[in-house]
Structure formats: structure tokens, C-alpha cells
Design a protein around this motif. Structure first.
Motif, PDB file in Angstrom:
ATOM      1  N   ARG A 167       0.930   8.075   4.641  1.00 34.14           N
ATOM      2  CA  ARG A 167       0.261   6.701   4.646  1.00 34.14           C
ATOM      3  C   ARG A 167      -1.418   6.801   4.687  1.00 34.14           C
ATOM      4  N   GLN A 168      -1.992   7.895   5.351  1.00 38.02           N
ATOM      5  CA  GLN A 168      -3.250   8.045   5.299  1.00 38.02           C
ATOM      6  C   GLN A 168      -3.960   8.271   3.832  1.00 38.02           C
ATOM      7  N   ARG A 169      -4.970   7.399   3.438  1.00 37.87           N
ATOM      8  CA  ARG A 169      -5.699   7.528   1.940  1.00 37.87           C
ATOM      9  C   ARG A 169      -6.172   9.248   1.815  1.00 37.87           C
ATOM     10  N   ASP A 170      -6.478   9.699   2.825  1.00 35.75           N
ATOM     11  CA  ASP A 170      -7.145  11.115   2.843  1.00 35.75           C
ATOM     12  C   ASP A 170      -6.070  12.066   2.785  1.00 35.75           C
ATOM     13  N   ALA A 171      -4.817  11.672   2.757  1.00 31.39           N
ATOM     14  CA  ALA A 171      -3.826  12.786   3.019  1.00 31.39           C
ATOM     15  C   ALA A 171      -3.584  13.420   1.330  1.00 31.39           C
ATOM     16  N   ASP A 173      -1.777  -0.622  -1.945  1.00 35.79           N
ATOM     17  CA  ASP A 173      -2.256  -0.620  -0.808  1.00 35.79           C
ATOM     18  C   ASP A 173      -0.952  -1.005   0.049  1.00 35.79           C
ATOM     19  N   SER A 174       0.268  -0.921  -0.762  1.00 35.69           N
ATOM     20  CA  SER A 174       1.360  -1.403  -0.066  1.00 35.69           C
ATOM     21  C   SER A 174       2.159  -0.127   0.460  1.00 35.69           C
ATOM     22  N   SER A 175       3.228  -0.498   1.318  1.00 31.74           N
ATOM     23  CA  SER A 175       4.182   0.746   1.647  1.00 31.74           C
ATOM     24  C   SER A 175       5.413  -0.268   2.092  1.00 31.74           C
ATOM     25  N   HIS A 223      14.971   5.508   5.736  1.00 35.47           N
ATOM     26  CA  HIS A 223      14.154   5.840   4.658  1.00 35.47           C
ATOM     27  C   HIS A 223      12.997   5.011   4.627  1.00 35.47           C
ATOM     28  N   ALA A 224      11.977   5.426   3.550  1.00 39.07           N
ATOM     29  CA  ALA A 224      10.437   4.441   3.721  1.00 39.07           C
ATOM     30  C   ALA A 224       9.821   5.064   2.392  1.00 39.07           C
ATOM     31  N   VAL A 225       8.888   4.005   2.254  1.00 37.81           N
ATOM     32  CA  VAL A 225       7.985   4.425   1.340  1.00 37.81           C
ATOM     33  C   VAL A 225       6.623   4.319   1.832  1.00 37.81           C
ATOM     34  N   PRO A 226       5.874   5.425   2.073  1.00 38.19           N
ATOM     35  CA  PRO A 226       4.715   5.325   3.116  1.00 38.19           C
ATOM     36  C   PRO A 226       3.303   4.970   1.906  1.00 38.19           C
ATOM     37  N   ARG A 227       3.503   5.209   0.695  1.00 39.62           N
ATOM     38  CA  ARG A 227       2.434   5.185  -0.178  1.00 39.62           C
ATOM     39  C   ARG A 227       2.770   5.255  -1.708  1.00 39.62           C
ATOM     40  N   SER A 237      10.874  -7.833   5.729  1.00 38.37           N
ATOM     41  CA  SER A 237      11.453  -7.096   4.652  1.00 38.37           C
ATOM     42  C   SER A 237      10.786  -5.689   4.936  1.00 38.37           C
ATOM     43  N   HIS A 238      10.274  -5.245   5.906  1.00 41.49           N
ATOM     44  CA  HIS A 238       9.576  -3.782   5.997  1.00 41.49           C
ATOM     45  C   HIS A 238       8.485  -3.741   5.128  1.00 41.49           C
ATOM     46  N   HIS A 239       7.949  -4.585   4.359  1.00 35.73           N
ATOM     47  CA  HIS A 239       6.998  -4.408   3.268  1.00 35.73           C
ATOM     48  C   HIS A 239       5.717  -4.715   3.892  1.00 35.73           C
ATOM     49  N   GLN A 240       4.758  -3.888   3.707  1.00 32.41           N
ATOM     50  CA  GLN A 240       3.702  -3.675   4.155  1.00 32.41           C
ATOM     51  C   GLN A 240       2.405  -3.659   3.342  1.00 32.41           C
TER      52      GLN A 240
END
Length: 364
Positions: free
Chosen positions: A22-26, A205-207, A267-271, A350-353
Motif C-alpha cells: 500500500r505504501q507509495r514508496d514500495a 489512491d484506491s484500495s 484476498h485484497a487489492v492494496p494498490r 464494501s472494503h473500498h478505501q
């Protein structure tokens, strides 16, 4: 660092890796599985080629199943990844449907929960000019389409109760049902019925938070996932959050099928990531439709004006469609007491961040 986190199990190992990506600098993405260059963890999956005629595949905007590539992941029985099997130009149809048609009433979207009904009747019509004129500044006000976070189809998911109900149902789009039936049949699930859909709309900027899709009453049928637009990192974990997930790329046109053991995994979508080709849109979205669509095709041509709006939207966005069969053949919903007649509670979760601090997606 990602590899070390993957090896490290224990309490909520999934969330640790989610936060890492999720980190932008990853920027170190070497540990992310890329199905365009399959590695040791990936193997070829067999498809049921005879279950879908070439004509039906063409009608759905897909290549003949014999030309698809399908992969599985070691340790994830029932998981199938199909890199973009769409015919040239056909992804555009599904993008346009997700932006112009599917958000229309009687379908339900997140904006319905905090806007007057007359304000959400024509999100497309209220957004097209603003999108066409949109520049690159992130400070420009967002159009209604850009404020769209989710749309539900068929049996409408209730975000508060985590349930579907018989009394909140609208007709499922016939074109999307046909596409889903062909993909499910090719993966060995003949007779799949597309009964519910959740469309998620992402920006850079979503996850999508860590969750399991378990609300459907029939878990023997697969979950189908279709992605369009910008790329993303998808995390597939285990039956418990203590198990570290596997990270993989999802690009425009890719399809995922979660079935069997993998049907109920976290499961998830971090980025969301820019298209790896380095262009504003993936090249597969630049392709034109063939001149002769087959008889009975569910694919419709997009006007140049409509596609200009869609293309502008996708320059910073990704669309995902997840299709589910809620009920087994002949199955009915259990009797519920105290339902409100609509079954849709006033929540946008909806887990949508929109950022890593948001537990719930807040209205714009």
C-alpha cells in the motif's frame, strides 16, 4: 522486504504485506507474480475447450478458448488466471457498459446512499463534459463518475448485513451474463448462472480491503473477476489472516476465477499501478473492433465520443467486475424477519478505501 514479510507468519501476516504494498514508496515489486512471464510458482492450467464453441466465444468478444492461456498457482487449488483473452477492441464494450449503462437505475450504486434519487439517474450525462475537459491537476473537482465506487447488479449486496435477499433484486444484464457463462464453462463450470455482480471503481489512491466473498449461499460455483484499465496488485491469502498472501499483477483484460479451495480465501487489492507499458492506456485498449461482428454478438460498437470519455476516465482508473452465482439450482433464500422491503442498508463500506487510514469509504 516483501519476501521477508511473506515468510513471516503469525498474527495478521496478511495485513503486514497489505501495508507494505500500500505504501507509495514500495517500489520493489520483484516478489509480485507476473503471469506474462510465469515463474516457478506458476503452472499451466487445462481449460475445457469443447465446452465453448468458437462462435459463442466470438459472440462474447473472446478469442477461441483453444487460444487462451490459463495458469494456476502452487498452493492454491481452484485458482485460475487467464491473461487477457479478449478479441481486439472488445474490452471497450465492457468499459462503456460499466460507466454508461450499468450504473443506471434500477441498479444500485454508492452515490444513491447520500444523494437525492433524481441526482443519480444519469451519472454519465452529468459527467461527460467535465471528463472531456479534465486536465492533469489532482485539485480539479471530480465528476460524478469519478465519485462512483461501486455498483451492484442482480441480487443487490447489502453492505451492512453482508447478505443478499430475494426482495432486492433487479434483472441481471444479459450481455454480462453471457460473457460470464462462457468463461465459467471454459473453466469447467457448465450451467453457471450469473445472479449477482459487484463492480468496483478504483483510482490511483484506491484500495480494496482484506475480505472473503462468502455471502453467496452456493460456494460450489466460482467467483469470476474481470479487470479493465490501469493495473493493480492483487493479494491472495489463505483461510486465515495469519497466512501471508501471494502478490500478483492484474492487467487490463485479465480474468481470475476463484473456485473450490480458493473460493473462500482472503484476498485484497492494496494498490493500483500505472499501466506497465508506460503509456496513458494499455495498448490492448487502443485496438479497434473487427469490421464484422458475428451474428448475435453481445458486443456493441462504442461511438468515438463515448470512447473519448471512457479513455479519459481510465487514464487514472481501473474497473473490476466480480460475478457470482448466489443460489444453487432450486435453492431459495431463508426466510428473514424485519427486512425493510429493499434489503439495502445505508452503508458504503464494501472494503473500498481511498487511503490507508480510511476504514470506511467516505462520501466525496
Amino acid at each position: 522486504a516483501a519476501a521477508a514479510l511473506t515468510r513471516e507468519g503469525g498474527e495478521d501476516a496478511f495485513r503486514r504485506l497489505f501495508r507494505f504494498y500500500r505504501q507509495r514508496d514500495a517500489l520493489d515489486l520483484r516478489g509480485v507474480v507476473d503471469f506474462s512471464v510465469p515463474g516457478s510458482q506458476v503452472f499451466r492450467s487445462q481449460l475445457n475447450i469443447s465446452s465453448v464453441s468458437d462462435q459463442d466465444a466470438y459472440r462474447a468478444g473472446l478469442q477461441p478458448v483453444s487460444q487462451w492461456k490459463a495458469y494456476g498457482l502452487n498452493g492454491y487449488p481452484g485458482f485460475i488466471f487467464i491473461p487477457n483473452p479478449f478479441l481486439p477492441g472488445c474490452q471497450r464494450h465492457w468499459v462503456k457498459q460499466c460507466l454508461k449503462l450499468y450504473p443506471q437505475k434500477p441498479n444500485v450504486c454508492n452515490l444513491d446512499l447520500h444523494m437525492a434519487p433524481e441526482k443519480t439517474i444519469d451519472l454519465w450525462g452529468q459527467s461527460t463534459e467535465q471528463l472531456r475537459r479534465k486536465g492533469s491537476s489532482k485539485w480539479e473537482p471530480r465528476s460524478l463518475l469519478e465519485k462512483l465506487r461501486w455498483v451492484t447488479l442482480g441480487y443487490h449486496y447489502n453492505w451492512d448485513t453482508k447478505k443478499y435477499s430475494a426482495n432486492h433484486h433487479t434483472p441481471f444484464p444479459s450481455d454480462l451474463a453471457f460473457l460470464s457463462e462462457q468463461v465459467a464453462a471454459a473453466c469447467g463450470f457448465r450451467g453457471f448462472q450469473a445472479q449477482a455482480g459487484i463492480l468496483n471503481y478504483y483510482h490511483f489512491d484506491s484500495s480494496l480491503g482484506i475480505h472473503v466473498d462468502e455471502s453467496e449461499l452456493d460456494h460450489s460455483r466460482p467467483l469470476l473477476s474481470f479487470s479493465f484499465g490501469q493495473s493493480s496488485i492483487f493479494l491472495l491469502g489463505g483461510l486465515k489472516r495469519e497466512e501471508a498472501p501471494t502478490a500478483m499483477f492484474m492487467h487490463s483484460g485479465d480474468i481470475m476465477v476463484m473456485s473450490g479451495f480458493s473460493r473462500l480465501l482472503y484476498h485484497a487489492v492494496p494498490r493500483v499501478l500505472p499501466n506497465p507499458e508506460g503509456t496513458a492506456l494499455p495498448s490492448c485498449l487502443d485496438q479497434a473492433l473487427p469490421s464484422d461482428l458475428p451474428v448475435g454478438s453481445v458486443i456493441e460498437r462504442s461511438s468515438d465520443e463515448d470512447w473519448q470519455v471512457c479513455a479519459k476516465y481510465l487514464q487514472s482508473s481501473r474497473i473490476n467486475m466480480t460475478i457470482r452465482q448466489v443460489l444453487a439450482e432450486g435453492q431459495k433464500f431463508p426466510e428473514e424477519s424485519g427486512t425493510n422491503g429493499k434489503g439495502q442498508a445505508a452503508s458504503e463500506d464494501s472494503h473500498h478505501q481511498e487511503n490507508s487510514r480510511a476504514k470506511r469509504h467516505k462520501p466525496n
